[in-house]
Design a protein around this motif. Structure first.
Motif, short mmCIF file in Angstrom:
data_model
loop_
_atom_site.label_atom_id
_atom_site.label_comp_id
_atom_site.label_asym_id
_atom_site.label_seq_id
_atom_site.Cartn_x
_atom_site.Cartn_y
_atom_site.Cartn_z
N ALA A 213 -14.37 -26.01 -23.90
CA ALA A 213 -14.15 -25.38 -22.59
C ALA A 213 -15.15 -25.88 -21.56
O ALA A 213 -14.80 -26.11 -20.40
N LEU A 214 -16.41 -26.05 -21.97
CA LEU A 214 -17.41 -26.59 -21.05
C LEU A 214 -17.02 -28.00 -20.60
O LEU A 214 -17.15 -28.34 -19.42
N GLY A 215 -16.55 -28.81 -21.53
CA GLY A 215 -16.14 -30.16 -21.19
C GLY A 215 -15.02 -30.16 -20.16
O GLY A 215 -15.02 -30.96 -19.21
N ARG A 216 -14.05 -29.27 -20.32
CA ARG A 216 -12.95 -29.18 -19.37
C ARG A 216 -13.45 -28.74 -18.00
O ARG A 216 -13.01 -29.27 -16.96
N CYS A 217 -14.38 -27.78 -17.98
CA CYS A 217 -14.92 -27.32 -16.70
C CYS A 217 -15.71 -28.42 -15.99
O CYS A 217 -15.56 -28.62 -14.78
N LYS B 112 -13.44 -30.86 -14.42
CA LYS B 112 -12.83 -30.31 -13.21
C LYS B 112 -13.77 -30.43 -12.02
O LYS B 112 -13.35 -30.86 -10.93
N PHE B 113 -15.04 -30.07 -12.21
CA PHE B 113 -15.99 -30.18 -11.10
C PHE B 113 -16.30 -31.61 -10.74
O PHE B 113 -16.43 -31.95 -9.56
N ARG B 114 -16.34 -32.46 -11.74
CA ARG B 114 -16.60 -33.89 -11.47
C ARG B 114 -15.44 -34.50 -10.69
O ARG B 114 -15.67 -35.25 -9.72
N GLU B 115 -14.22 -34.20 -11.07
CA GLU B 115 -13.06 -34.72 -10.38
C GLU B 115 -12.98 -34.19 -8.95
O GLU B 115 -12.62 -34.93 -8.01
N VAL C 160 -34.63 -19.20 -30.89
CA VAL C 160 -33.85 -18.11 -31.46
C VAL C 160 -32.34 -18.36 -31.35
O VAL C 160 -31.90 -19.50 -31.29
N ASN C 161 -31.56 -17.29 -31.31
CA ASN C 161 -30.10 -17.40 -31.41
C ASN C 161 -29.43 -17.46 -30.05
O ASN C 161 -28.28 -17.04 -29.90
N TYR C 162 -30.12 -17.94 -29.04
CA TYR C 162 -29.52 -18.16 -27.73
C TYR C 162 -30.23 -19.33 -27.07
O TYR C 162 -31.37 -19.68 -27.44
N LEU C 163 -29.56 -19.93 -26.09
CA LEU C 163 -30.08 -21.13 -25.44
C LEU C 163 -30.04 -20.94 -23.93
O LEU C 163 -28.98 -20.63 -23.37
N LEU C 164 -31.17 -21.14 -23.29
CA LEU C 164 -31.21 -21.20 -21.83
C LEU C 164 -30.99 -22.66 -21.44
O LEU C 164 -31.70 -23.55 -21.92
N VAL C 165 -29.99 -22.90 -20.59
CA VAL C 165 -29.64 -24.27 -20.24
C VAL C 165 -29.59 -24.43 -18.73
O VAL C 165 -29.28 -23.49 -17.99
N GLN C 166 -29.91 -25.63 -18.29
CA GLN C 166 -29.75 -25.98 -16.88
C GLN C 166 -28.53 -26.88 -16.74
O GLN C 166 -28.34 -27.83 -17.51
N LEU C 167 -27.71 -26.59 -15.75
CA LEU C 167 -26.43 -27.28 -15.60
C LEU C 167 -26.61 -28.71 -15.10
O LEU C 167 -27.57 -29.03 -14.40
N PRO C 168 -25.67 -29.59 -15.44
CA PRO C 168 -25.64 -30.91 -14.81
C PRO C 168 -25.45 -30.76 -13.30
O PRO C 168 -24.87 -29.77 -12.82
N GLN C 169 -25.94 -31.72 -12.55
CA GLN C 169 -25.80 -31.67 -11.09
C GLN C 169 -24.44 -32.23 -10.69
O GLN C 169 -24.23 -33.45 -10.67
N LEU C 170 -23.52 -31.33 -10.38
CA LEU C 170 -22.17 -31.69 -9.95
C LEU C 170 -21.81 -30.85 -8.73
O LEU C 170 -22.22 -29.69 -8.62
N PRO C 171 -21.05 -31.39 -7.79
CA PRO C 171 -20.68 -30.65 -6.59
C PRO C 171 -19.97 -29.34 -6.94
O PRO C 171 -19.02 -29.32 -7.72
N GLY C 172 -20.48 -28.24 -6.38
CA GLY C 172 -19.85 -26.94 -6.58
C GLY C 172 -20.16 -26.26 -7.89
O GLY C 172 -19.72 -25.11 -8.11
#
Length: 363
Positions: free
Chosen positions: A349-353, A356-359, A290-302
C-alpha cells in the motif's frame, strides 16, 4: 484526523472517516503485540461470568505478589493502576512539581498530566541529527528538578542510558521513567530501572501490561517506587480503579513464558526485515529498538503524514500521523511492526501511495 483524541488505535474514528467496519482495518497506528492476547486471557474470560458479582481486591494483592516475585522487589514497592495513563496522572498529582522537564518528542500524556496539575513544562528538544537520543549534554544543560522520561521513548523507540537517568537522581532530581515498551527489549534486565526505583525515593518506574500482551481493552499497568512513596500514591488513588477482570488477566499473562519467547523471536526477525524494506522505498527509519518504527517520509510533492494517512486509510490500513507529537513535523509517521503478511500489505500500500504522489508531481 485519526488522532482526534490524541492517540492511535481509534477504530471508531477510522470507521467514521473511511466508512469501513472496524474489523476490516489493519491497524498500524497502535503498538500492540500482533499475536493477540495469549491463551491464558481466554481461559480467564470463560470463567469470569461466575465471579462478576464480587468486588475486586482493593489492594490487588495477587498481581502485586506475582510482579514482586518477577522483579525481585518488595510487594509494598508496587502499585497497580488502570493502565499506565492513570499512574502518570497519579504520580504528578501526588508530587505536584512546579516545573517538569520533558524530552520532545514524547508521549503526549506526560504534558497533559502536568498541565492538569497546574504545573509548567521545561522542554528539552531532541534532535533528528542523533536519532532523537537524549544525551548527557542535554541533561547537563537542564536545571529542572522533575523529569518524565520514556525509555524506550514513544514515538522514537529510543532507549535512554540508565546511567544518565541515575545521574539525574543522584544530583537531586526526581525522575519518573515510563518503561511501557521495555518488555520488547531483549536485554531488558540490563536496562530496566525497576529495582533501583524500589530503593531510591526520587525514582519511579511505570510499566504497561497492555502492549506486550495485546490487551489494551483491559486497562492495566503498574508503578514501582519505594514503599514510602508508593504508600502516598495509594492514598490518592481512586478505590477499585483496577477491576477484578483486569487483575485476573494480569496474573494469567505473567505465566505465558512461551508466548513471551515467541514474541521476542518474531520481533528480532521482523523488525530489521521491515526496516530494510521501508528504506528501499525511500523512508528514513529512526533506529529505535521496539515494536514500532518512527519514519521520515520521502520528499515528494504533496506527501505529508496527514495526506499519506488519508490515502492509506482509504485502503483500509491505519498509520499514525506523528506530526502531532511536539518537535516532529509533517514528514514523520509511525508504523507498528506486525506479522509478515500484514507488513507486506503495508509495504504494498505504501508503494502504491508513493507512486501516486510521484506521478502527481511529474504531471
Amino acid at each position: 484526523m485519526l488522532e482526534r483524541y490524541g492517540h492511535g488505535g481509534d477504530l471508531r474514528t477510522a470507521e467514521e472517516t473511511f466508512g469501513f467496519p472496524a474489523r476490516q482495518f489493519i491497524d498500524f497506528s497502535s503498538n500492540m503485540n500482533p499475536f493477540g492476547p495469549p491463551d491464558g486471557v481466554r481461559r480467564v474470560l470463560v470463567h469470569y461470568a461466575d465471579q462478576i458479582d464480587r468486588y475486586p481486591d482493593p489492594a490487588v494483592r495477587g498481581l502485586r505478589a506475582k510482579l514482586a516475585l518477577l522483579h525481585r522487589v518488595d510487594e509494598q514497592s508496587i502499585i497497580i493502576g488502570n493502565g499506565a495513563a492513570e499512574l502518570i496522572d497519579l504520580v504528578v498529582r501526588a508530587l505536584r512539581p512546579s516545573a517538569t522537564a520533558l524530552a520532545y518528542p514524547c508521549f503526549t500524556e506526560y504534558g497533559d498530566a502536568v498541565m492538569k496539575a497546574g504545573g509548567s513544562i521545561a522542554p528539552i528538544m531532541l534532535s533528528p541529527d542523533n536519532a532523537f537520543a537524549l544525551t548527557e549534554s542535554m541533561v547537563d544543560a537542564s536545571e529542572a528538578k522533575f523529569y518524565m522520561i520514556g525509555s524506550p521513548n514513544n514515538p522514537t523507540g529510543q532507549l535512554v542510558d540508565p546511567a544518565l537517568i541515575l545521574k539525574l537522581v543522584y544530583r537531586g532530581a526526581t525522575v519518573v521513567v515510563d518503561e511501557a515498551f521495555m518488555d520488547f527489549i531483549p536485554e531488558e534486565e540490563k536496562v530496566t530501572l525497576i529495582r533501583e526505583a524500589a530503593v531510591h525515593e526520587r525514582l519511579f518506574v511505570i510499566r504497561s501490561m497492555t502492549k506486550f500482551f495485546a490487551i489494551p481493552g483491559i486497562r492495566l499497568g503498574y508503578m514501582v517506587g519505594t514503599p514510602e512513596q508508593i504508600a502516598v500514591l495509594r492514598r490518592l488513588q481512586v478505590p477499585w480503579s483496577v477491576n477484578s477482570l483486569a487483575q485476573q488477566i494480569g496474573e494469567a499473562v505473567l505465566e505465558e513464558k512461551d508466548y513471551a519467547a515467541r514474541t521476542m523471536a518474531w520481533l528480532q526477525e521482523e523488525r530489521p526485515w521491515l526496516i530494510d524494506k521501508l528504506e528501499a522505498l525511500g523512508f528514513r527509519v529512526v533506529p529505535g529498538m521496539v515494536n514500532y518504527l518512527l519514519v521520515q517520509l520521502p520528499q515528494l510533492p504533496g506527501l505529508t503524514a496527514a495526506s499519506l494517512q488519508f490515502e492509506m486509510g482509504r485502503m483500509g490500513i491505519l498509520i499514525r500521523d506523528a506530526s502531532h507529537f511536539i518537535n516532529l513535523d509533517e514528514s514523520y509517521c509511525r508504523f507498528a511492526v506486525k506479522l509478515r503478511h500484514q507488513n507486506e500489505w503495508l509495504l504494498e500500500a505504501l508503494g502504491r501511495c508513493l507512486f501516486k504522489f510521484r506521478e502527481a508531481g511529474i504531471r
